[in-house]
Write a protein that holds these residues in place. Structure first.
Motif, PDB file in Angstrom:
ATOM      1  N   VAL A   3      43.813  32.043  27.594  1.00  0.00           N
ATOM      2  CA  VAL A   3      43.176  33.079  28.411  1.00  0.00           C
ATOM      3  C   VAL A   3      43.920  33.168  29.734  1.00  0.00           C
ATOM      4  N   THR A   4      44.117  34.398  30.209  1.00  0.00           N
ATOM      5  CA  THR A   4      44.629  34.612  31.557  1.00  0.00           C
ATOM      6  C   THR A   4      43.725  35.618  32.242  1.00  0.00           C
ATOM      7  N   SER A   5      43.225  35.284  33.421  1.00  0.00           N
ATOM      8  CA  SER A   5      42.380  36.210  34.168  1.00  0.00           C
ATOM      9  C   SER A   5      42.827  36.263  35.609  1.00  0.00           C
ATOM     10  N   TYR A   6      42.351  37.293  36.319  1.00  0.00           N
ATOM     11  CA  TYR A   6      42.743  37.517  37.699  1.00  0.00           C
ATOM     12  C   TYR A   6      41.489  37.776  38.518  1.00  0.00           C
ATOM     13  N   GLU A   7      41.392  37.118  39.678  1.00  0.00           N
ATOM     14  CA  GLU A   7      40.264  37.314  40.573  1.00  0.00           C
ATOM     15  C   GLU A   7      40.772  37.838  41.910  1.00  0.00           C
ATOM     16  N   ASP A   8      40.209  38.952  42.348  1.00  0.00           N
ATOM     17  CA  ASP A   8      40.589  39.585  43.605  1.00  0.00           C
ATOM     18  C   ASP A   8      39.746  38.978  44.728  1.00  0.00           C
ATOM     19  N   LEU A   9      40.189  37.814  45.210  1.00  0.00           N
ATOM     20  CA  LEU A   9      39.425  37.065  46.205  1.00  0.00           C
ATOM     21  C   LEU A   9      40.354  36.504  47.272  1.00  0.00           C
ATOM     22  N   SER A  10      39.778  36.164  48.413  1.00  0.00           N
ATOM     23  CA  SER A  10      40.545  35.642  49.534  1.00  0.00           C
ATOM     24  C   SER A  10      40.654  34.130  49.483  1.00  0.00           C
ATOM     25  N   LEU A  11      41.822  33.631  49.854  1.00  0.00           N
ATOM     26  CA  LEU A  11      42.042  32.193  50.013  1.00  0.00           C
ATOM     27  C   LEU A  11      40.987  31.572  50.918  1.00  0.00           C
ATOM     28  N   TYR A  12      40.469  32.357  51.868  1.00  0.00           N
ATOM     29  CA  TYR A  12      39.552  31.833  52.877  1.00  0.00           C
ATOM     30  C   TYR A  12      38.117  31.672  52.371  1.00  0.00           C
ATOM     31  N   ASP A  13      37.914  31.881  51.095  1.00  0.00           N
ATOM     32  CA  ASP A  13      36.565  31.738  50.521  1.00  0.00           C
ATOM     33  C   ASP A  13      36.624  30.836  49.287  1.00  0.00           C
ATOM     34  N   PRO A  14      36.924  29.537  49.504  1.00  0.00           N
ATOM     35  CA  PRO A  14      37.127  28.630  48.366  1.00  0.00           C
ATOM     36  C   PRO A  14      35.945  28.556  47.409  1.00  0.00           C
ATOM     37  N   GLU A  15      34.738  28.588  47.937  1.00  0.00           N
ATOM     38  CA  GLU A  15      33.568  28.442  47.059  1.00  0.00           C
ATOM     39  C   GLU A  15      33.439  29.642  46.119  1.00  0.00           C
ATOM     40  N   ARG A  16      33.721  30.838  46.619  1.00  0.00           N
ATOM     41  CA  ARG A  16      33.700  32.009  45.736  1.00  0.00           C
ATOM     42  C   ARG A  16      34.814  31.930  44.701  1.00  0.00           C
ATOM     43  N   ILE A  17      35.968  31.409  45.103  1.00  0.00           N
ATOM     44  CA  ILE A  17      37.072  31.234  44.147  1.00  0.00           C
ATOM     45  C   ILE A  17      36.637  30.316  43.010  1.00  0.00           C
ATOM     46  N   LEU A  18      36.040  29.196  43.364  1.00  0.00           N
ATOM     47  CA  LEU A  18      35.617  28.235  42.340  1.00  0.00           C
ATOM     48  C   LEU A  18      34.540  28.830  41.434  1.00  0.00           C
ATOM     49  N   GLU A  19      33.622  29.560  42.033  1.00  0.00           N
ATOM     50  CA  GLU A  19      32.567  30.188  41.234  1.00  0.00           C
ATOM     51  C   GLU A  19      33.158  31.194  40.255  1.00  0.00           C
TER      52      GLU A  19
END
Length: 258
Positions: free
Chosen positions: A119-135
């Motif tokens: 699987v390959t996916s992409y998330e349009d998120l900021s480096l400055y929001d680690p918790e949202r990245i992990l979620e």
């Protein structure tokens, strides 16, 4: 989606240009050429960073047995992206890319494909929001299993060093024991010409990138078990073919979370 500004040079597009990619504009080529006129070695640094990324992922797949990758600060797709290297060695690998540049997003949707098994996916998120990245990553990755965090040339864009360290710490906090960090960044103390050229570039009004002392790059790995040979100039990390390349102003390594 945010409109892409083609009138101002952008670091991701300039980096793509130095790597030989096509996803850039004349303003980026002009900025890239102006930089190489002062310091031609930047092309070597860009390509050495990319080569380190590939070697570290091969190590993680082939020797560490990692099958999950979280690549934060993806940049523009070029040759041998994280998913291509990982799935070449282990087709079942799962990869989540994270970036928030609209041009990266547009090309990621078209180019970041996957093997049928993975699987390959992409998330349009900021480096400055680690918790949202992990979620967001947890929708694709099982974050109870070892995962490799990939950070390639992204932290130099964080102006405050303590904040940069905090971002790494918070991302790693969401990954289980047995996970890894593969990180490489521009460094000070190896090449004064590079430092002079980068400092001048940072004064142009473009998005700056801050070179940091090697000790600060080492500190990103605090609490991790370093894979030999530790944090070194990237051409010296598991070089191909038994060669002994010359060090450059780009340092990195791989560490395991105990």
């Amino acid at each position: 989606m945010t409109e892409i500004d083609t009138s101002v040079p952008h670091s991701a597009r300039i980096w793509n240009y130095w790597l030989g990619g096509k996803d850039n504009y004349p303003v980026d080529e002009e900025a890239g050429d102006a930089y190489t006129a002062v310091f031609p070695g930047i092309v070597t640094i860009a390509r050495s960073s990319r080569a380190f990324l590939g070697r570290s992922i091969r190590y993680l797949v082939e020797e560490a047995g990692v099958r999950q990758f979280l690549d934060v600060g993806t940049g523009l797709p070029t040759v041998d992206n994280t998913h291509e290297v990982a799935q070449r060695g282990a087709p079942e690998s799962k990869i989540v890319y994270v970036d928030n540049d609209p041009l990266v997003l547009a090309h990621a949707r078209a180019l970041l494909t996957s093997t049928p098994e993975g699987v390959t996916s992409y998330e349009d998120l900021s480096l400055y929001d680690p918790e949202r990245i992990l979620e967001a990553a947890s929708k694709t990755l099982d974050l109870t299993r070892p995962t490799a965090l990939i950070m390639s040339g992204i932290l130099g864009h964080v102006t405050d060093y303590d904040q940069a360290r905090d971002l790494v710490t918070r991302l790693l906090a969401g990954l289980p024991p047995g996970s890894y960090l593969s990180l490489n960044e521009g460094s000070r103390g190896t090449d004064p010409d590079y430092e002079q050229a980068q400092d001048a570039y940072n004064e142009t009004g473009a998005v700056p990138y801050f070179l940091r002392p090697v000790e600060q790059i080492i500190a990103y790995f605090e609490g991790l078990e370093l894979v030999d040979p530790g944090i070194v100039s990237v051409p010296l990390w598991h070089p191909d073919g038994g060669t002994q390349p010359e060090p450059i102003g780009q340092h990195g390594g791989v560490g395991r979370k105990p």
